[in-house]
Design a protein around this motif. Structure first.
Motif, PDB file in Angstrom:
ATOM      1  N   VAL A  35      -2.985  -1.605   4.766  1.00  0.00           N
ATOM      2  CA  VAL A  35      -3.709  -1.412   3.560  1.00  0.00           C
ATOM      3  C   VAL A  35      -3.892  -0.161   2.997  1.00  0.00           C
ATOM      4  CG1 VAL A  35      -5.325  -2.396   1.964  1.00  0.00           C
ATOM      5  CG2 VAL A  35      -4.459  -3.969   3.594  1.00  0.00           C
ATOM      6  N   ILE A  36      -3.220   0.571   2.368  1.00  0.00           N
ATOM      7  CA  ILE A  36      -3.482   1.879   2.006  1.00  0.00           C
ATOM      8  C   ILE A  36      -3.908   2.065   0.445  1.00  0.00           C
ATOM      9  CG2 ILE A  36      -1.779   2.660   3.215  1.00  0.00           C
ATOM     10  CD1 ILE A  36       0.287   2.950   0.875  1.00  0.00           C
ATOM     11  N   GLN A  37      -4.742   3.375   0.415  1.00  0.00           N
ATOM     12  CA  GLN A  37      -5.534   3.594  -0.812  1.00  0.00           C
ATOM     13  C   GLN A  37      -5.243   4.727  -1.625  1.00  0.00           C
ATOM     14  OE1 GLN A  37      -9.935   3.875  -0.413  1.00  0.00           O
ATOM     15  NE2 GLN A  37     -10.231   3.055  -2.632  1.00  0.00           N
ATOM     16  N   ASP A  38      -4.835   4.701  -2.825  1.00  0.00           N
ATOM     17  CA  ASP A  38      -5.082   6.013  -3.762  1.00  0.00           C
ATOM     18  C   ASP A  38      -6.334   6.004  -4.415  1.00  0.00           C
ATOM     19  OD1 ASP A  38      -4.217   7.941  -5.441  1.00  0.00           O
ATOM     20  OD2 ASP A  38      -2.586   6.896  -6.109  1.00  0.00           O
ATOM     21  N   GLU A  39      -7.057   6.804  -3.746  1.00  0.00           N
ATOM     22  CA  GLU A  39      -8.662   7.049  -4.376  1.00  0.00           C
ATOM     23  C   GLU A  39      -8.647   7.484  -5.687  1.00  0.00           C
ATOM     24  OE1 GLU A  39     -10.306   9.525  -1.596  1.00  0.00           O
ATOM     25  OE2 GLU A  39     -10.120   8.187   0.141  1.00  0.00           O
ATOM     26  N   GLU A  40      -7.444   7.989  -6.068  1.00  0.00           N
ATOM     27  CA  GLU A  40      -7.646   8.643  -7.390  1.00  0.00           C
ATOM     28  C   GLU A  40      -7.338   7.430  -8.322  1.00  0.00           C
ATOM     29  OE1 GLU A  40      -8.227  11.959  -8.461  1.00  0.00           O
ATOM     30  OE2 GLU A  40      -8.612  12.100  -6.245  1.00  0.00           O
ATOM     31  N   ARG A  41      -6.604   6.590  -8.222  1.00  0.00           N
ATOM     32  CA  ARG A  41      -6.137   5.431  -8.931  1.00  0.00           C
ATOM     33  C   ARG A  41      -7.570   4.374  -9.061  1.00  0.00           C
ATOM     34  NH1 ARG A  41      -0.405   4.012 -10.388  1.00  0.00           N
ATOM     35  NH2 ARG A  41      -1.885   2.193 -11.246  1.00  0.00           N
ATOM     36  N   CYS A  42      -8.727   4.482  -8.292  1.00  0.00           N
ATOM     37  CA  CYS A  42      -9.809   3.598  -8.128  1.00  0.00           C
ATOM     38  C   CYS A  42     -10.562   3.723  -9.318  1.00  0.00           C
ATOM     39  CB  CYS A  42     -10.579   3.865  -6.843  1.00  0.00           C
ATOM     40  SG  CYS A  42     -12.113   2.756  -6.816  1.00  0.00           S
ATOM     41  N   ILE A  43     -10.555   2.740 -10.209  1.00  0.00           N
ATOM     42  CA  ILE A  43     -11.656   2.377 -11.418  1.00  0.00           C
ATOM     43  C   ILE A  43     -13.010   2.109 -11.506  1.00  0.00           C
ATOM     44  CG2 ILE A  43      -9.436   2.319 -12.591  1.00  0.00           C
ATOM     45  CD1 ILE A  43     -10.259  -0.590 -13.220  1.00  0.00           C
ATOM     46  N   GLY A  44     -13.442   1.777 -10.203  1.00  0.00           N
ATOM     47  CA  GLY A  44     -14.869   1.488  -9.787  1.00  0.00           C
ATOM     48  C   GLY A  44     -15.039   0.163 -10.458  1.00  0.00           C
ATOM     49  N   CYS A  45     -14.342  -0.787 -10.271  1.00  0.00           N
ATOM     50  CA  CYS A  45     -14.696  -1.966 -10.511  1.00  0.00           C
ATOM     51  C   CYS A  45     -15.292  -2.858  -9.488  1.00  0.00           C
ATOM     52  CB  CYS A  45     -13.418  -2.799 -11.162  1.00  0.00           C
ATOM     53  SG  CYS A  45     -12.098  -3.308 -10.031  1.00  0.00           S
ATOM     54  N   PHE A  46     -14.752  -2.352  -8.259  1.00  0.00           N
ATOM     55  CA  PHE A  46     -15.639  -3.011  -7.201  1.00  0.00           C
ATOM     56  C   PHE A  46     -15.198  -4.453  -6.980  1.00  0.00           C
ATOM     57  CE2 PHE A  46     -18.739   0.342  -8.485  1.00  0.00           C
ATOM     58  CZ  PHE A  46     -18.267   1.379  -7.889  1.00  0.00           C
ATOM     59  N   MET A  47     -14.085  -4.852  -7.470  1.00  0.00           N
ATOM     60  CA  MET A  47     -13.531  -6.167  -7.218  1.00  0.00           C
ATOM     61  C   MET A  47     -13.288  -6.532  -5.758  1.00  0.00           C
ATOM     62  SD  MET A  47     -14.100  -8.163  -9.717  1.00  0.00           S
ATOM     63  CE  MET A  47     -12.919  -9.544  -9.259  1.00  0.00           C
TER      64      MET A  47
END
Length: 156
Positions: free
Chosen positions: A78-90
């Motif tokens: 599971v990889i993450q593109d931190e720039e795309r995180c919108i902070g919904c915290f789902m």
């Protein structure tokens, strides 16, 4: 597939794994409000336990991620593109392992991506000198357990 193996009987809560994680993957100032190790060690009545991303085969965090910040990579991680995180915290709400870390000052969630350390061993595992944390093939680990159990069986 490789996975984290934790041996709580060897853990003395020294937190070297957490410190190594932050040194490589996070801000240098441990007192910072943004000090969020991706691995966390806790003490329960039953003994120490860890919280970190287990890179699930069917990760609920990926399905819940509205901004498509979390994806399953070609190697199954599971990889993450931190720039795309919108902070919904789902992702925080659905992770069964409590592995997502919220940094409110950045309004983002972060997780372990296994992209730190060497190509074969994450930094947190390299830092554990107590023999409590390993990163190895699940099949090899299971073979070790079976062999140990077989040795316990008395022979006729």
């Amino acid at each position: 597939m490789k996975a984290f193996i934790f041996k709580p009987e060897n853990c003395d809560l020294c937190r070297k794994c957490e410190e190594a994680c932050v040194a490589v993957c996070g801000p240098a100032n441990k007192q910072s409000a943004e000090y969020v190790p991706h691995i966390r060690v806790f003490q329960s009545p039953e003994g120490p336990y860890i919280r970190l991303c287990r890179h699930c085969e069917e990760p609920p965090c990926v399905d819940a991620c509205i901004g498509e910040s979390l994806q399953v990579g070609p190697n199954g991680l599971v990889i993450q593109d931190e720039e795309r995180c919108i902070g919904c915290f789902m992702c925080n709400m659905v992770c069964p392992h409590g592995a997502m870390k919220t940094v409110m000052s950045q309004e983002k969630a972060f997780k372990c991506t296994l992209m730190c350390g060497t190509k074969t061993t994450p930094t947190c595992v390299l830092a554990c000198d107590r023999g409590a944390l390993f990163f190895e093939e699940v099949s090899q680990h299971n073979k070790k357990i079976r062999r140990a159990k077989l040795k316990e069986i008395p022979r006729k």
